[in-house]
Design a protein around this motif. Structure first.
Motif, mmCIF file in Angstrom:
data_model
loop_
_atom_site.group_PDB
_atom_site.id
_atom_site.type_symbol
_atom_site.label_atom_id
_atom_site.label_comp_id
_atom_site.label_asym_id
_atom_site.label_seq_id
_atom_site.Cartn_x
_atom_site.Cartn_y
_atom_site.Cartn_z
ATOM 1 N N HIS A 81 -31.312 8.992 -23.727
ATOM 2 C CA HIS A 81 -31.814 7.844 -22.971
ATOM 3 C C HIS A 81 -31.183 6.593 -23.574
ATOM 4 N N LEU A 82 -30.309 5.948 -22.803
ATOM 5 C CA LEU A 82 -29.604 4.754 -23.262
ATOM 6 C C LEU A 82 -30.347 3.499 -22.837
ATOM 7 N N GLY A 83 -30.740 2.704 -23.813
ATOM 8 C CA GLY A 83 -31.267 1.366 -23.540
ATOM 9 C C GLY A 83 -30.156 0.367 -23.822
ATOM 10 N N GLN A 84 -29.592 -0.203 -22.772
ATOM 11 C CA GLN A 84 -28.425 -1.075 -22.902
ATOM 12 C C GLN A 84 -28.791 -2.502 -22.522
ATOM 13 N N VAL A 85 -28.717 -3.417 -23.487
ATOM 14 C CA VAL A 85 -28.889 -4.831 -23.142
ATOM 15 C C VAL A 85 -27.754 -5.209 -22.201
ATOM 16 N N GLY A 103 -22.561 12.284 -20.527
ATOM 17 C CA GLY A 103 -23.748 13.121 -20.499
ATOM 18 C C GLY A 103 -25.079 12.428 -20.652
ATOM 19 N N VAL A 104 -25.136 11.095 -20.594
ATOM 20 C CA VAL A 104 -26.417 10.393 -20.692
ATOM 21 C C VAL A 104 -27.317 10.782 -19.518
ATOM 22 N N ASN A 105 -28.616 10.927 -19.797
ATOM 23 C CA ASN A 105 -29.569 11.348 -18.773
ATOM 24 C C ASN A 105 -30.307 10.197 -18.103
ATOM 25 N N VAL A 106 -30.603 9.156 -18.865
ATOM 26 C CA VAL A 106 -31.359 8.013 -18.348
ATOM 27 C C VAL A 106 -30.729 6.744 -18.920
ATOM 28 N N ILE A 107 -30.631 5.713 -18.079
ATOM 29 C CA ILE A 107 -30.114 4.410 -18.518
ATOM 30 C C ILE A 107 -31.121 3.346 -18.128
ATOM 31 N N THR A 108 -31.550 2.543 -19.097
ATOM 32 C CA THR A 108 -32.450 1.425 -18.811
ATOM 33 C C THR A 108 -31.755 0.120 -19.178
ATOM 34 N N PRO A 109 -31.469 -0.748 -18.203
ATOM 35 C CA PRO A 109 -30.923 -2.081 -18.516
ATOM 36 C C PRO A 109 -32.005 -2.931 -19.184
ATOM 37 N N LEU A 110 -31.620 -3.679 -20.203
ATOM 38 C CA LEU A 110 -32.590 -4.439 -20.990
ATOM 39 C C LEU A 110 -32.241 -5.920 -21.052
ATOM 40 N N PHE A 111 -33.308 -6.736 -21.193
ATOM 41 C CA PHE A 111 -33.176 -8.152 -21.512
ATOM 42 C C PHE A 111 -33.518 -8.345 -22.986
ATOM 43 N N SER A 112 -32.701 -9.147 -23.687
ATOM 44 C CA SER A 112 -33.004 -9.490 -25.077
ATOM 45 C C SER A 112 -32.792 -10.988 -25.261
ATOM 46 N N GLU A 113 -33.061 -11.480 -26.478
ATOM 47 C CA GLU A 113 -32.934 -12.913 -26.744
ATOM 48 C C GLU A 113 -31.522 -13.414 -26.462
ATOM 49 N N ARG A 114 -30.519 -12.631 -26.800
ATOM 50 C CA ARG A 114 -29.126 -13.064 -26.668
ATOM 51 C C ARG A 114 -28.430 -12.436 -25.466
ATOM 52 N N ILE A 193 -28.614 -0.115 -27.576
ATOM 53 C CA ILE A 193 -27.368 -0.860 -27.779
ATOM 54 C C ILE A 193 -27.639 -2.322 -27.430
ATOM 55 N N GLY A 194 -27.405 -3.206 -28.377
ATOM 56 C CA GLY A 194 -27.718 -4.615 -28.196
ATOM 57 C C GLY A 194 -26.639 -5.378 -27.441
ATOM 58 N N PRO A 195 -26.813 -6.690 -27.314
ATOM 59 C CA PRO A 195 -25.854 -7.529 -26.599
ATOM 60 C C PRO A 195 -24.641 -7.837 -27.456
ATOM 61 N N GLY A 218 -19.466 2.644 -38.294
ATOM 62 C CA GLY A 218 -18.242 2.574 -39.087
ATOM 63 C C GLY A 218 -18.028 1.165 -39.610
ATOM 64 N N PRO A 219 -16.887 0.910 -40.263
ATOM 65 C CA PRO A 219 -16.668 -0.376 -40.920
ATOM 66 C C PRO A 219 -16.239 -1.498 -39.991
ATOM 67 N N ARG A 220 -15.890 -1.172 -38.740
ATOM 68 C CA ARG A 220 -15.381 -2.201 -37.833
ATOM 69 C C ARG A 220 -16.459 -2.656 -36.856
ATOM 70 N N VAL A 221 -16.391 -3.915 -36.444
ATOM 71 C CA VAL A 221 -17.319 -4.462 -35.456
ATOM 72 C C VAL A 221 -16.809 -4.128 -34.062
ATOM 73 N N LEU A 222 -17.632 -3.441 -33.279
ATOM 74 C CA LEU A 222 -17.230 -2.997 -31.945
ATOM 75 C C LEU A 222 -17.884 -3.859 -30.873
ATOM 76 N N ARG A 223 -17.192 -4.013 -29.766
ATOM 77 C CA ARG A 223 -17.797 -4.662 -28.603
ATOM 78 C C ARG A 223 -18.946 -3.814 -28.103
ATOM 79 N N THR A 224 -19.861 -4.440 -27.338
ATOM 80 C CA THR A 224 -21.059 -3.716 -26.914
ATOM 81 C C THR A 224 -20.723 -2.485 -26.086
ATOM 82 N N GLU A 225 -19.734 -2.587 -25.182
ATOM 83 C CA GLU A 225 -19.403 -1.425 -24.355
ATOM 84 C C GLU A 225 -18.724 -0.335 -25.184
ATOM 85 N N THR A 226 -17.946 -0.736 -26.190
ATOM 86 C CA THR A 226 -17.319 0.240 -27.078
ATOM 87 C C THR A 226 -18.369 0.917 -27.951
#
Length: 243
Positions: A81-85, A103-114, A193-195, A218-226
């Motif tokens: 179950h993916l919670g994606q801002v 293979g994700v089964n459920v996706i919930t779009p989320l609102f967050s502060e950012r 997964i945050g914004p 890992g050691p690198r900063v990834l974009r939200t979609e990555t």
């Protein structure tokens, strides 16, 4: 030519003749320009697929006869179950499409502060419909027969507060745990997964109160979609059906 796979939003039975849905008929008749005698593969959200043949076709209506059914289960043993801002523009569409393929089964779009997405109720409802169509199209392309649900958007805290017996994970660049250190076995994961700007300190503390475990990719900063796709892939390799 590859036989097109088409989703039908109602139960199917071998031997019947049916009319495709308006959207499917438009795709088959207008986009693919298929006609009588050509073959399709239909699926209805179960683990069955159906061999079918077009009997009538015009610009608005397509009728098919269903010949045979076969079992074709392609679901991962891991329920995700993916919670994606929500992200801006095509990034959210890309995330949903690829998450379904992985293979994700459920996706919930989320609102967050950012969260950078601001939509009124009407536009948000249209977005949800559009994202569900993207999920269906991804299933048609990748061979999945069960359609993942794109839920109504909700606040981050409301989603975190939902009861879930699975493992709850939050990606954090300074976490002490990695996916490879999580104990086996795991059958259900709720993945946050945050914004693009990350979760605020208060939000990270809130996720901990609701039982989320911070993990590091890992050691690198990834974009939200990555980040979403990398985490889903790693979870499927360790607990699911990849690799």
């Amino acid at each position: 030519m590859r036989i097109p796979r088409i989703y039908h939003p109602a139960p199917l039975d071998a031997g019947n003749e049916i009319a495709l849905s308006e959207e499917a008929a438009n795709h088959v008749g207008r986009v693919l320009r298929m006609g009588p005698g050509q073959r399709l593969e239909l699926f209805d959200g179960t683990d069955l697929t159906f061999a079918a043949e077009i009997t009538q076709a015009d610009k608005k209506n397509v009728h098919v006869r269903i010949h045979t059914a076969r079992d074709d289960s392609r679901e991962s043993p891991l329920h995700l179950h993916l919670g994606q801002v929500m992200s801006r523009g095509e990034k959210m569409e890309f995330t949903i499409q690829k998450a379904v393929e992985l293979g994700v089964n459920v996706i919930t779009p989320l609102f967050s502060e950012r969260c950078g997405v601001k939509l009124d109720a009407e536009r948000l409802a249209k977005k949800i419909q559009q994202w569900q169509k993207i999920a269906i199209a991804a299933c048609e392309q990748c061979g999945r027969n069960r359609i993942p649900e794109v839920r109504q958007a909700m606040t981050l805290e409301a989603w975190c507060a939902e009861q879930d017996r699975g493992l709850k994970l939050n990606l954090h660049p300074r976490a002490d745990h990695s996916i490879n250190t999580l104990p086996l076995p795991v059958e259900r994961v709720r993945l946050l997964i945050g914004p693009e700007g990350g979760l605020s300190a208060d939000e990270i503390s809130m996720t901990a109160r609701y039982g989320f475990t911070d993990i590091l990719l890992g050691p690198r900063v990834l974009r939200t979609e990555t980040t979403a796709l990398t985490a889903i892939t790693a979870l499927q390799v360790r607990f699911g059906d990849l690799g």
